[in-house]
Design a protein around this motif. Structure first.
Motif, short mmCIF file in Angstrom:
data_model
loop_
_atom_site.label_atom_id
_atom_site.label_comp_id
_atom_site.label_asym_id
_atom_site.label_seq_id
_atom_site.Cartn_x
_atom_site.Cartn_y
_atom_site.Cartn_z
N GLY A 48 7.00 -8.32 10.92
CA GLY A 48 5.65 -8.84 11.07
C GLY A 48 5.07 -9.40 9.78
N GLU A 49 3.75 -9.48 9.74
CA GLU A 49 3.05 -10.07 8.60
C GLU A 49 1.85 -9.21 8.22
N ALA A 50 1.37 -9.38 6.98
CA ALA A 50 0.20 -8.65 6.51
C ALA A 50 -0.43 -9.44 5.38
N TRP A 51 -1.57 -8.94 4.90
CA TRP A 51 -2.25 -9.55 3.76
C TRP A 51 -2.41 -8.51 2.67
N LEU A 52 -2.07 -8.91 1.45
CA LEU A 52 -2.28 -8.08 0.27
C LEU A 52 -3.66 -8.38 -0.30
N VAL A 53 -4.43 -7.33 -0.54
CA VAL A 53 -5.80 -7.47 -1.04
C VAL A 53 -5.91 -6.76 -2.39
N THR A 54 -6.42 -7.46 -3.40
CA THR A 54 -6.60 -6.87 -4.73
C THR A 54 -8.00 -7.19 -5.24
N ARG A 55 -8.35 -6.55 -6.34
CA ARG A 55 -9.65 -6.83 -6.94
C ARG A 55 -9.65 -8.11 -7.76
N GLY A 56 -8.50 -8.46 -8.32
CA GLY A 56 -8.49 -9.53 -9.29
C GLY A 56 -8.14 -10.91 -8.78
N GLY A 57 -7.86 -11.07 -7.50
CA GLY A 57 -7.44 -12.38 -7.03
C GLY A 57 -7.63 -12.53 -5.54
N PRO A 58 -7.33 -13.72 -5.01
CA PRO A 58 -7.49 -13.95 -3.57
C PRO A 58 -6.43 -13.20 -2.78
N VAL A 68 5.60 -5.54 -2.32
CA VAL A 68 4.48 -5.39 -3.24
C VAL A 68 4.78 -4.21 -4.15
N PHE A 69 4.63 -4.41 -5.45
CA PHE A 69 4.91 -3.35 -6.42
C PHE A 69 3.71 -3.16 -7.34
N THR A 70 3.27 -1.91 -7.50
CA THR A 70 2.18 -1.60 -8.42
C THR A 70 2.76 -0.76 -9.55
N PRO A 71 3.08 -1.37 -10.70
CA PRO A 71 3.77 -0.65 -11.77
C PRO A 71 3.03 0.58 -12.28
N ALA A 72 1.71 0.49 -12.36
CA ALA A 72 0.92 1.61 -12.88
C ALA A 72 -0.03 2.17 -11.84
N GLY A 73 0.30 2.00 -10.55
CA GLY A 73 -0.48 2.61 -9.48
C GLY A 73 -1.87 2.03 -9.31
N ALA A 74 -2.04 0.72 -9.50
CA ALA A 74 -3.36 0.10 -9.39
C ALA A 74 -3.86 0.12 -7.95
N GLU A 75 -5.18 0.17 -7.79
CA GLU A 75 -5.79 0.13 -6.46
C GLU A 75 -5.50 -1.23 -5.81
N HIS A 76 -5.25 -1.20 -4.49
CA HIS A 76 -4.98 -2.43 -3.75
C HIS A 76 -5.12 -2.11 -2.27
N GLY A 77 -4.95 -3.12 -1.42
CA GLY A 77 -5.06 -2.89 0.01
C GLY A 77 -4.10 -3.74 0.80
N LEU A 78 -3.84 -3.34 2.03
CA LEU A 78 -3.07 -4.12 3.01
C LEU A 78 -3.91 -4.22 4.26
#
Length: 297
Positions: A48-58, A68-78
């Motif tokens: 399927g498909e999803a959207w990656l959501v972050t604070r710093g970009g679209p 999707v990889f968060t090297p230092a465990g940054a907040e994000h969303g799907l």
């Protein structure tokens, strides 16, 4: 730092953490916010498909196979659609998640949790969130590896505590190598030479004069340049590298502490224990016991 050194340092730092993974299925309108944590995490879209959501970009559109990889465990969303990160509900435990059948999207969630210590400067120097579309033509081994990892998550028998981290390591190795190839850093040749020597022999009694001579720079110029490239002064970097190696050996092997001390450059296990306790806030023996407990039978 060269791509090879970044990859080596990144994976060495990640493997100190406690590896966990789970499978998630969603249908209809859905979305989750993953809070920041001490460690590194990833998501692999398996269907399927999803959207990656972050604070710093679209928001970024994710397709089957994307990681999707968060090297230092940054907040994000799907989410099923573009959304504001603050508008997404906090992610819940795997056992509390709905598991619709059929599902519109499936993805694997994994993390290397740091119970002690901090995320390394090497991981913090990478972008907060990295998204990779696997190049199966360049890395044909990725597809069967990802299939194997997906199938392995359904297993709960003996040995999964050992094989699961190994599969995660392999997957991240290939994906990070691809990302580094696509996003190369300028190579600082003198510092790269020094890092290669440190990595090859962390037990050597390195001094700043030794390392500056390898770099072909004065002590002052070398220390400033090394700190700029790695984010740490030479001696602090060397100590961190040795202790990270010690933590990995404690987690992955039953090698006696005295042998680990010699292997990473400490004259006695007492000296290693003191340095380890300062770095991770816990004695090496207790760190090993907790690692064995978290790995399960």
């Amino acid at each position: 730092m060269s791509g090879v050194d970044v990859l080596s340092e990144t994976l060495s730092s990640i493997r100190i953490g406690r590896a966990q993974a789970c499978s998630v299925r969603q249908a209809g309108a859905w979305g989750w916010r993953y809070p920041s944590f001490s460690g590194s995490g990833f998501h692999l879209v398996t269907a399927g498909e999803a959207w990656l959501v972050t604070r710093g970009g679209p928001p970024r559109h994710l397709k089957t196979g994307d990681v999707v990889f968060t090297p230092a465990g940054a907040e994000h969303g799907l989410s099923h659609a573009p959304a504001a990160l603050t508008g997404l509900p906090r992610a819940v435990r795997e056992e509390d998640l709905p598991q619709p059948d059929p599902a519109d999207v499936e993805f694997l969630c994994g993390a290397y949790w740091l119970d002690h210590g901090q995320v390394s400067p090497q991981l913090r120097s990478l972008p907060d969130v990295i998204a990779v579309t696997p190049d199966h033509a360049r890395n044909p081994q990725l597809r069967p590896l990802l299939d194997l990892m997906r199938a392995h998550l359904a297993e709960t028998g003996p040995g999964t505590g050992v094989t699961r981290p190994a599969l995660l390591d392999l997957m991240l190795t290939h994906l990070l190598r691809q990302w580094l190839q696509e996003n190369p850093d300028p190579l600082d040749a003198p510092i790269a030479r020094v890092l290669s020597r440190i990595h090859a022999a962390p037990d050597h009694p390195w001094t700043v004069p030794d390392l500056s001579a390898i770099a072909g720079l004065s002590r002052t110029a070398f220390s400033e340049r090394f700190t700029t490239v790695t984010g740490q002064p030479p001696k602090r970097y060397l100590t961190g590298r040795r202790l990270a190696d010690a933590a990995r050996l404690l987690r992955e092997t039953d090698t006696p502490l005295s042998a680990i001390a010699r292997r990473v450059g400490y004259s006695t296990e007492f000296a290693l224990s003191n340095a380890f306790r300062r770095e991770y806030g816990i004695a090496p023996g207790r760190f090993r016991a907790e690692a064995a407990l978290s790995a399960g039978p």
